[in-house]
Design a protein around this motif. Structure first.
Motif, PDB file in Angstrom:
ATOM      1  N   VAL A 232      33.521  39.199  38.430  1.00 19.42           N
ATOM      2  CA  VAL A 232      34.347  38.928  37.251  1.00 19.42           C
ATOM      3  C   VAL A 232      34.230  37.448  36.881  1.00 19.42           C
ATOM      4  O   VAL A 232      33.594  36.674  37.592  1.00 19.42           O
ATOM      5  N   ALA A 239      36.344  40.270  42.270  1.00 17.92           N
ATOM      6  CA  ALA A 239      37.605  41.013  42.317  1.00 17.92           C
ATOM      7  C   ALA A 239      37.494  42.053  43.425  1.00 17.92           C
ATOM      8  O   ALA A 239      36.423  42.624  43.658  1.00 17.92           O
ATOM      9  N   THR A 257      41.432  38.400  43.711  1.00 22.57           N
ATOM     10  CA  THR A 257      40.138  37.800  43.421  1.00 22.57           C
ATOM     11  C   THR A 257      39.879  36.648  44.380  1.00 22.57           C
ATOM     12  O   THR A 257      40.807  36.090  44.976  1.00 22.57           O
ATOM     13  N   ILE A 277      38.692  48.892  39.274  1.00 33.30           N
ATOM     14  CA  ILE A 277      38.599  47.532  38.743  1.00 33.30           C
ATOM     15  C   ILE A 277      37.867  47.609  37.411  1.00 33.30           C
ATOM     16  O   ILE A 277      36.782  48.168  37.320  1.00 33.30           O
ATOM     17  N   ILE A 279      36.752  45.248  33.811  1.00 33.76           N
ATOM     18  CA  ILE A 279      36.474  43.870  33.425  1.00 33.76           C
ATOM     19  C   ILE A 279      36.562  43.736  31.911  1.00 33.76           C
ATOM     20  O   ILE A 279      36.029  44.559  31.167  1.00 33.76           O
ATOM     21  N   THR A 284      40.772  40.377  34.460  1.00 39.17           N
ATOM     22  CA  THR A 284      40.431  41.486  35.341  1.00 39.17           C
ATOM     23  C   THR A 284      41.583  42.474  35.336  1.00 39.17           C
ATOM     24  O   THR A 284      42.745  42.085  35.443  1.00 39.17           O
TER      25      THR A 284
END
Length: 409
Positions: A232, A239, A257, A277, A279, A284
Motif C-alpha cells: 500500500v 498492510a 501497516t 485488504i 487499496i 487502506t
C-alpha cells in the motif's frame, strides 16, 4: 319505466367492468415495463411495494444495460480508464483441467470488445489481481501443493509482460505471495522458523531478500501471526491482517501497516473477522470476509490514512454490509450491497454509498429482476470508477451476464 331502469343498470355495470379492465391492463403494463426514471424508492419486500427494474433518482438517467456474456462466469472486472474495462470470464461448463479464461478489453462507451485473448489456467483455483498498469494471474493455494507456482503478469493492453516462478518459496512455508502495485517486487510471509511470522520482500527473481518485520507466536497482547498482506501507499508500506495473542485460551483479530524498512509498525485489534485488504489512493481499507449463513458480520469497516497513520472506524447501517463492502479507487466512497428476496423468491439487491469524509449515506438504491428466481441470479463482479462517477455491476441472470452502470452521486 321498469324496463328503462333495467337498461340503465345494465349500462352502468358495463361501464364499471370496462373501467376495471382498462385500469388492470394499464397497471400490469407499468409493472412489467423497466423504466430508467422510476421515482419511487422502497426497501419493503412485499410484492405490492417492489418497483421492478432499477430504482434510481428521478433526476438522473444513470443506468445502462448491455448483454456482455452468455454461458460464461465473470471472474474479474477492472477499470483501466473511465471508458475501458478489463473483463475476464470462463465458460460455466468448463472442466477443472486445462481451464481457459477469456480476457477482453470492453469499451464502456460503445459496448464493444476492442481486444480479446485466451489464457490457459493450469489449476482450477486461480485469481486475477490488479496492478497500476495491468494485472497478474495467480495459482491459488498452490503454495501447499507439489506443482510449480507461476504468476503471469499482463499490461493493460493484455500483453504478457512476464511469467515468474515462485516455486522456491514453498520451501519457506510461505503463504500466497503478493506483487507490489508497480509489479516490481514481491512480499511474502515466512513461518519456517517455527517461532512466529515474518514479512519479507524481494525482487521478481527472488533475490535481494529483505526482512520487513517479525512477530512471535506467544507474546501477550501483541500480534502473533501474519495471515494476509498487501503493498500500500505507493508500495512504501505493507498492510497486514493477523492474530493478536491474549493468552493460551484467547486471541483476537489484528490489522495494520508497517513501512517496508521495518519502521512505523501500527496495528489495531478487532473482534471481527478481517481478512480482506483493499487499496485506494492514499488509504487502506479493511473489511470483513464473508461468513457462514445464519451469522452476522461485525458491521464495521476501517480506513487507514497512510499519510496521517490515522485509523477511522465506520459503523454501517446493517451489520452484514461489512462483508460486502468496497472502497472506491480514489477513496472517497464506500459502496456496500445486501441480498434479499421477494415473496416470489425474486432477487433484490440493495446498494448503499457512504461518503468516507462525513461517514453519511449519500445514496441508496435497489435493483430487482421480475420473474427471475433468486437461486439463478447473482452478482459476479463490481468495479468502482470515480473518474466516470460510476459503479459497474455484472449480474448473472439465468445464463446471461449483464453489465449495469450506476452513478455514485
Amino acid at each position: 319505466m321498469k324496463k328503462k331502469l333495467i337498461i340503465f343498470i345494465i349500462l352502468l355495470l358495463l361501464c364499471i367492468a370496462s373501467y376495471g379492465y382498462f385500469k388492470f391492463r394499464g397497471n400490469n403494463k407499468n409493472v412489467n415495463h423497466v423504466n430508467n426514471t422510476i421515482t419511487k424508492k422502497t426497501n419493503k419486500l412485499s410484492n405490492e411495494n417492489i418497483n421492478y427494474g432499477v430504482i434510481i433518482d428521478k433526476n438522473t438517467n444513470d443506468i445502462t444495460s448491455s448483454i456482455i456474456e452468455k454461458n460464461n462466469n465473470i471472474r474479474f472486472l477492472h477499470i483501466t480508464d473511465k471508458n475501458k474495462m478489463i473483463m475476464a470470464s470462463e465458460i460455466s461448463t468448463s472442466s477443472n483441467v486445462d481451464k481457459k479464461v477469456t480476457v477482453k478489453i470492453f469499451n464502456l462507451s460503445s459496448g464493444k470488445t476492442e481486444k480479446q485473448v485466451d489464457i490457459k489456467i493450469e489449476n482450477p483455483q486461480y485469481d486475477f489481481v490488479p496492478l497500476n498498469n495491468g494485472f497478474y494471474v495467480t495459482d491459488v493455494n498452490l503454495m501447499v501443493s507439489d506443482k510449480k507456482v507461476h504468476y503471469h503478469i499482463y499490461d493493460n493492453e493484455l500483453n504478457l509482460v512476464r511469467t515468474i516462478d515462485l516455486s522456491d518459496l514453498k520451501n519457506k512455508e510461505c503463504t500466497m505471495p503478493k506483487l507490489s502495485n508497480s509489479g516490481a517486487n514481491i512480499a511474502y510471509i515466512d513461518t519456517s522458523d517455527g517461532k512466529g511470522s515474518s514479512i519479507y520482500i524481494c525482487d521478481l527473481d527472488l533475490k535481494n531478500k529483505q526482512k520487513v518485520y517479525e512477530v512471535e507466536y506467544f507474546t501477550p497482547n501483541k500480534p502473533s501471526t501474519f495471515d494476509a498482506i498487501s503493498f500500500v501507499d505507493g508500495d512504501k508500506k505493507i498492510a497486514f491482517i493477523g492474530s493478536l495473542y491474549i493468552n493460551k485460551d484467547s486471541s483476537s483479530q489484528a490489522f495494520g501497516t508497517v513501512n517496508i524498512n521495518g519502521e512505523g509498525f501500527n496495528y489495531k485489534n478487532h473482534d471481527g473477522i478481517h481478512s480482506i485488504i483493499q487499496i485506494s489512493k492514499g488509504e487502506t481499507f479493511f473489511s470483513d470476509a464473508q461468513i457462514e449463513r445464519g451469522k452476522d458480520s461485525s458491521g464495521q469497516v476501517f480506513l487507514e490514512d497512510v499519510n496521517l497513520n490515522n485509523v477511522r472506524e465506520y459503523i454501517l447501517k446493517d451489520k452484514n454490509e461489512s462483508q460486502y463492502a468496497l472502497i472506491s479507487d480514489m477513496g472517497h466512497f464506500i459502496v456496500t450491497r445486501l441480498y434479499m428476496t421477494s415473496k416470489n423468491n425474486e432477487p433484490i439487491y440493495r446498494f448503499r454509498i457512504y461518503d468516507t469524509k462525513n461517514k453519511n449515506i449519500i445514496k441508496e438504491f435497489v435493483t430487482t429482476f421480475k420473474g427471475k428466481d433468486y437461486e439463478k441470479c447473482m452478482i459476479q463482479g463490481i468495479s468502482i470508477c470515480e473518474a466516470s462517477n460510476s459503479i459497474y455491476v455484472a449480474y448473472k441472470i439465468d445464463k446471461e451476464t449483464k453489465l449495469y452502470q450506476y452513478k455514485l452521486n
